[in-house]
Design an enzyme around this catalytic site. Structure first.
Site, PDB file in Angstrom:
ATOM      1  N   CYS A  13     -19.860   1.664  -0.640  1.00 55.60           N
ATOM      2  CA  CYS A  13     -20.064   1.171  -2.010  1.00 55.60           C
ATOM      3  C   CYS A  13     -21.448   1.334  -2.628  1.00 55.60           C
ATOM      4  O   CYS A  13     -21.536   1.637  -3.817  1.00 55.60           O
ATOM      5  CB  CYS A  13     -19.638  -0.288  -2.069  1.00 55.60           C
ATOM      6  SG  CYS A  13     -17.852  -0.437  -1.820  1.00 55.60           S
ATOM      7  N   ASP A  35       0.855  -1.189   0.000  1.00 53.81           N
ATOM      8  CA  ASP A  35       0.000   0.000   0.000  1.00 53.81           C
ATOM      9  C   ASP A  35       0.886   1.231   0.000  1.00 53.81           C
ATOM     10  O   ASP A  35       2.013   1.197   0.500  1.00 53.81           O
ATOM     11  CB  ASP A  35      -0.894   0.003   1.246  1.00 53.81           C
ATOM     12  CG  ASP A  35      -2.145   0.843   1.071  1.00 53.81           C
ATOM     13  OD1 ASP A  35      -3.241   0.264   0.943  1.00 53.81           O
ATOM     14  OD2 ASP A  35      -2.028   2.096   1.053  1.00 53.81           O
TER      15      ASP A  35
HETATM   16  P1  NAD Z   1      -9.917   1.186   0.990  1.00 56.85           P
HETATM   17  O1  NAD Z   1      -9.918   2.654   0.803  1.00 56.85           O
HETATM   18  O2  NAD Z   1     -10.169   0.614   2.336  1.00 56.85           O
HETATM   19  O3  NAD Z   1      -8.509   0.588   0.502  1.00 56.85           O
HETATM   20  C1  NAD Z   1      -7.876   0.973  -0.672  1.00 56.85           C
HETATM   21  C2  NAD Z   1      -6.370   1.048  -0.393  1.00 56.85           C
HETATM   22  O4  NAD Z   1      -5.680   1.265  -1.618  1.00 56.85           O
HETATM   23  C3  NAD Z   1      -5.974   2.207   0.534  1.00 56.85           C
HETATM   24  O5  NAD Z   1      -5.308   1.701   1.676  1.00 56.85           O
HETATM   25  C4  NAD Z   1      -5.057   3.088  -0.340  1.00 56.85           C
HETATM   26  O6  NAD Z   1      -4.006   3.688   0.384  1.00 56.85           O
HETATM   27  C5  NAD Z   1      -4.541   2.076  -1.340  1.00 56.85           C
HETATM   28  N1  NAD Z   1      -4.028   2.663  -2.580  1.00 56.85           N
HETATM   29  C6  NAD Z   1      -4.586   3.622  -3.366  1.00 56.85           C
HETATM   30  N2  NAD Z   1      -3.800   3.871  -4.426  1.00 56.85           N
HETATM   31  C7  NAD Z   1      -2.719   3.059  -4.317  1.00 56.85           C
HETATM   32  C8  NAD Z   1      -1.546   2.855  -5.128  1.00 56.85           C
HETATM   33  N3  NAD Z   1      -1.347   3.535  -6.267  1.00 56.85           N
HETATM   34  N4  NAD Z   1      -0.645   1.943  -4.715  1.00 56.85           N
HETATM   35  C9  NAD Z   1      -0.820   1.247  -3.564  1.00 56.85           C
HETATM   36  N5  NAD Z   1      -1.926   1.391  -2.760  1.00 56.85           N
HETATM   37  C10 NAD Z   1      -2.849   2.290  -3.146  1.00 56.85           C
HETATM   38  O7  NAD Z   1     -10.956   0.603  -0.062  1.00 56.85           O
HETATM   39  P2  NAD Z   1     -11.750  -0.782   0.037  1.00 56.85           P
HETATM   40  O8  NAD Z   1     -12.963  -0.613   0.871  1.00 56.85           O
HETATM   41  O9  NAD Z   1     -10.805  -1.869   0.322  1.00 56.85           O
HETATM   42  O10 NAD Z   1     -12.262  -0.918  -1.471  1.00 56.85           O
HETATM   43  C11 NAD Z   1     -11.378  -1.218  -2.520  1.00 56.85           C
HETATM   44  C12 NAD Z   1     -12.182  -1.572  -3.756  1.00 56.85           C
HETATM   45  O11 NAD Z   1     -12.957  -2.732  -3.505  1.00 56.85           O
HETATM   46  C13 NAD Z   1     -13.177  -0.499  -4.190  1.00 56.85           C
HETATM   47  O12 NAD Z   1     -13.247  -0.490  -5.593  1.00 56.85           O
HETATM   48  C14 NAD Z   1     -14.486  -0.984  -3.612  1.00 56.85           C
HETATM   49  O13 NAD Z   1     -15.591  -0.538  -4.364  1.00 56.85           O
HETATM   50  C15 NAD Z   1     -14.353  -2.478  -3.722  1.00 56.85           C
HETATM   51  N6  NAD Z   1     -15.111  -3.260  -2.733  1.00 56.85           N
HETATM   52  C16 NAD Z   1     -15.174  -2.864  -1.431  1.00 56.85           C
HETATM   53  C17 NAD Z   1     -15.853  -3.651  -0.493  1.00 56.85           C
HETATM   54  C18 NAD Z   1     -15.934  -3.267   0.959  1.00 56.85           C
HETATM   55  O14 NAD Z   1     -16.637  -3.946   1.694  1.00 56.85           O
HETATM   56  N7  NAD Z   1     -15.280  -2.242   1.428  1.00 56.85           N
HETATM   57  C19 NAD Z   1     -16.447  -4.852  -0.897  1.00 56.85           C
HETATM   58  C20 NAD Z   1     -16.353  -5.226  -2.235  1.00 56.85           C
HETATM   59  C21 NAD Z   1     -15.684  -4.428  -3.148  1.00 56.85           C
HETATM   60  C1  UGA Z   2     -22.313  -4.501   0.347  1.00 60.50           C
HETATM   61  C2  UGA Z   2     -22.723  -5.831  -0.308  1.00 60.50           C
HETATM   62  O1  UGA Z   2     -23.577  -6.542   0.594  1.00 60.50           O
HETATM   63  C3  UGA Z   2     -21.502  -6.690  -0.625  1.00 60.50           C
HETATM   64  O2  UGA Z   2     -21.900  -7.851  -1.343  1.00 60.50           O
HETATM   65  C4  UGA Z   2     -20.529  -5.880  -1.489  1.00 60.50           C
HETATM   66  O3  UGA Z   2     -19.368  -6.630  -1.747  1.00 60.50           O
HETATM   67  C5  UGA Z   2     -20.170  -4.610  -0.768  1.00 60.50           C
HETATM   68  O4  UGA Z   2     -21.383  -3.854  -0.487  1.00 60.50           O
HETATM   69  C6  UGA Z   2     -19.306  -3.697  -1.590  1.00 60.50           C
HETATM   70  O5  UGA Z   2     -19.249  -3.793  -2.790  1.00 60.50           O
HETATM   71  O6  UGA Z   2     -18.702  -2.845  -0.927  1.00 60.50           O
HETATM   72  P1  UGA Z   2     -21.600  -3.759   2.786  1.00 60.50           P
HETATM   73  O7  UGA Z   2     -21.861  -2.392   2.263  1.00 60.50           O
HETATM   74  O8  UGA Z   2     -20.315  -4.029   3.459  1.00 60.50           O
HETATM   75  O9  UGA Z   2     -21.707  -4.821   1.589  1.00 60.50           O
HETATM   76  O10 UGA Z   2     -22.733  -4.159   3.834  1.00 60.50           O
HETATM   77  P2  UGA Z   2     -24.263  -4.605   3.703  1.00 60.50           P
HETATM   78  O11 UGA Z   2     -24.503  -5.648   4.709  1.00 60.50           O
HETATM   79  O12 UGA Z   2     -24.683  -4.902   2.320  1.00 60.50           O
HETATM   80  O13 UGA Z   2     -25.039  -3.313   4.211  1.00 60.50           O
HETATM   81  C7  UGA Z   2     -25.050  -2.096   3.464  1.00 60.50           C
HETATM   82  C8  UGA Z   2     -25.982  -1.105   4.135  1.00 60.50           C
HETATM   83  O14 UGA Z   2     -27.346  -1.501   3.980  1.00 60.50           O
HETATM   84  C9  UGA Z   2     -25.758  -0.972   5.653  1.00 60.50           C
HETATM   85  O15 UGA Z   2     -25.874   0.380   6.019  1.00 60.50           O
HETATM   86  C10 UGA Z   2     -26.882  -1.797   6.250  1.00 60.50           C
HETATM   87  O16 UGA Z   2     -27.239  -1.406   7.536  1.00 60.50           O
HETATM   88  C11 UGA Z   2     -27.997  -1.505   5.242  1.00 60.50           C
HETATM   89  N1  UGA Z   2     -29.060  -2.536   5.209  1.00 60.50           N
HETATM   90  C12 UGA Z   2     -28.763  -3.821   4.875  1.00 60.50           C
HETATM   91  C13 UGA Z   2     -30.362  -2.159   5.483  1.00 60.50           C
HETATM   92  O17 UGA Z   2     -30.651  -0.987   5.783  1.00 60.50           O
HETATM   93  N2  UGA Z   2     -31.346  -3.124   5.443  1.00 60.50           N
HETATM   94  C14 UGA Z   2     -31.082  -4.401   5.097  1.00 60.50           C
HETATM   95  O18 UGA Z   2     -32.033  -5.216   5.062  1.00 60.50           O
HETATM   96  C15 UGA Z   2     -29.755  -4.763   4.817  1.00 60.50           C
END
Ligand code: NAD
Ligand code: UGA
Length: 458
Positions: free
Chosen positions: A275, A36
């Site tokens: 997201c 990172d």
């Molecule tokens: P995050 O912000 O927690 O992590 C991203 C990391 O990437 C940061 O620590 C940042 O410093 C690092 N970064 C940015 N540019 C960089 C570079 N050039 N080189 C090295 N490191 C670098 O984000 P996240 O929540 O992990 O989400 C990442 C991706 O996954 C997003 O596209 C998001 O939509 C997707 N996603 C997130 C979730 C979730 O639950 N948070 C679930 C599914 C998909």
């Molecule tokens: C969501 C999706 O569930 C994941 O599959 C996906 O990978 C992720 O987004 C992503 O791309 O970041 P997340 O946002 O971590 O996951 O959590 P969820 O459990 O989906 O909840 C999202 C929001 O909806 C929360 O604020 C939760 O409280 C709310 N929620 C969920 C409701 O208000 N009602 C429900 O019935 C369910």
């Protein structure tokens, strides 16, 4: 020890960290490195206080770190020494220029692609783990395969579907693993390499493959569908409040239809998290870009209803508290966007706090895991805000409690004890419908749930 595969992940965030920890845990024969640009994040991953709270994560990191899981800031070395590179950097909503407020900001992603190109000394498989607009892989290919030499890059789409708070469970036992590739010989070979990694613990029938564009699009559409269900039930909750219907009963009756199913039908103060909103807005932008304006409007309404639901919650509070909140003390139970996480990104609690402060209320915030992030989110915001971890102390002297996160601990509190220390009349606005409304009403609280008749002593 000689490892069978060397895997790199760029981006040590909520996805990169847990996802790679799970691969390392399930595949001791592979060496997994997570890099990172943020050195303090890497230092936390290497410490006893991991940068994110996720049930079960500490255990698997403790088991693998230093053995076959490594966290580092050496991005260049990582690129040089690994042949499979997952990219899991953030892809937030663009805040400037064309598409501001809607399109995905791909600057971090593109910078990573250029770094991969610059430091690669051998051919690589590059895996899109971040959520990206459909057709991003095409741009990626253009950057990576620009210089025509013997080094080649195969790009795969392998979106992540984990939900925060249950990430480890989701990674351990995923509904599906989706891998999209270019329909070429080397694309299929690259895909097979990735299938082999997951096949270490995921049943083959749950590893599905598709063309790369379907895979990119499926991720955004999955989030849009989930968010749409929440907005649908929240829209109905408004109607329930007007008609004495009860949203929990309606949700149960509707969800028992096996064609509909019962998940994601809990009415709330609206969805938060980093997201849902970002990905739907990205979908809206894509539809507009392709001239599909009706389709764009359809999805944009999911976000509009989400905002409306939060605003309704504030207005209900204002009405129930005699149309003035000035000088009243309100305790927020929960600040995380959902239970079992410390994450507060896009948490409805942020907007609700700001709106209550505009009404000159005094806010006390309690949350078992998210207070550090809450403080950062509210830095510089005008008004009286305090942070107290103990919910009993936090509620002392307050006129009202607003339940904003569905932490289990709030279900089991001694509400009689809480009532005794609050200013009367004392109200509970249950933005998650998780507490025992009848019991709290009998104690003396006025109860204002979501999508159900209020229980008041007035
Ligand atoms: P995050 O912000 O927690 O992590 C991203 C990391 O990437 C940061 O620590 C940042 O410093 C690092 N970064 C940015 N540019 C960089 C570079 N050039 N080189 C090295 N490191 C670098 O984000 P996240 O929540 O992990 O989400 C990442 C991706 O996954 C997003 O596209 C998001 O939509 C997707 N996603 C997130 C979730 C979730 O639950 N948070 C679930 C599914 C998909
Ligand atoms: C969501 C999706 O569930 C994941 O599959 C996906 O990978 C992720 O987004 C992503 O791309 O970041 P997340 O946002 O971590 O996951 O959590 P969820 O459990 O989906 O909840 C999202 C929001 O909806 C929360 O604020 C939760 O409280 C709310 N929620 C969920 C409701 O208000 N009602 C429900 O019935 C369910």
């Amino acid at each position: 020890m000689k490892f069978k595969k060397n895997i790199l992940c760029i981006g040590a965030g909520y996805v990169g960290g847990p996802t790679m920890a799970m691969i390392a845990y399930k595949c001791p024969q592979y060496r997994v490195t997570v890099v990172d640009i943020n050195p303090s994040r890497i230092a936390e991953w290497n410490s006893d206080n991991l940068p994110i709270y996720e049930p079960g994560l500490d255990d698997i990191v403790r088991t693998t770190r230093g053995k076959n899981l490594f966290f580092s800031t050496d991005i260049e070395g990582g690129i040089r020494n690994n042949d499979i590179i997952f990219v899991s950097v953030n892809t937030p909503t663009k805040t400037f220029g064309t598409g501001a407020g809607m399109a995905a900001d791909l600057q971090y992603w593109e910078k990573t692609a250029r770094q991969i190109l610059q430091h690669s000394q051998s051919s690589k498989i590059v895996v899109e783990k971040s959520t990206l607009p459909v057709k991003t892989a095409l741009a990626m290919e253009k950057i990576l395969n620009y210089t025509k030499n013997s080094i080649t890059f195969d790009i795969l789409s392998n979106p992540e579907f984990l939900a925060e708070g249950s990430a480890i469970k989701d990674l351990d036992n995923p509904d599906r693993i989706l891998i999209g590739c270019r329909e070429t010989e080397s694309g299929y070979a690259a895909r097979e390499t990735l299938v082999e990694i997951y096949a270490n613990w995921v049943p083959r029938e749950n590893i599905i493959t598709s063309n790369i564009w379907s895979s990119e699009l499926s991720k955004i559409v999955s989030n849009a569908f989930l968010a749409q269900r929440i907005s649908s039930i929240n829209a109905v909750s408004a109607l329930c409040e007007k008609t004495d219907a009860d949203i929990t009963e309606v949700s149960r009756a509707v969800g028992m239809d096996s064609r509909i199913g019962s998940n994601y039908l809990s009415a709330s103060i609206g969805f938060g998290g980093s997201c849902f909103k970002k990905d739907i807005l990205n979908l809206v932008y894509l539809c507009q870009y392709y001239g599909l304006h009706e389709v764009a409007d359809y999805w944009e309404n999911v976000v509009r209803i989400n905002h409306y639901q939060q605003e309704r919650f504030i207005v209900n509070m204002l009405n129930a508290m005699f149309n003035t909140l000035a000088g009243k003390k309100i305790c927020l139970f929960g600040f995380a966007f959902k239970a079992n996480t410390s994450d507060t990104r896009e948490s409805p609690a942020i907007n609700i706090t700001k709106r209550l402060l505009e009404e000159k209320a005094e806010i006390v915030i309690t949350d078992p895991k998210a207070l550090k992030n809450a403080k950062a989110d509210l830095e510089g915001v005008e008004g009286k805000v305090s942070f107290i971890e103990d919910p009993y102390k936090a509620a002392e002297g307050c006129h009202a409690i607003a339940v904003l996160t569905e932490w289990d601990l709030y279900r089991d509190l001694d509400f009689q004890k809480i009532f005794n220390t609050m200013t009367k009349p004392a109200s509970i606005f249950d933005g998650r419908n998780i507490i025992d409304h009848k019991r709290c009403f009998d104690i003396g609280f006025n109860i204002f749930p979501i999508g159900k008749p209020a229980l008041t002593h007035f």
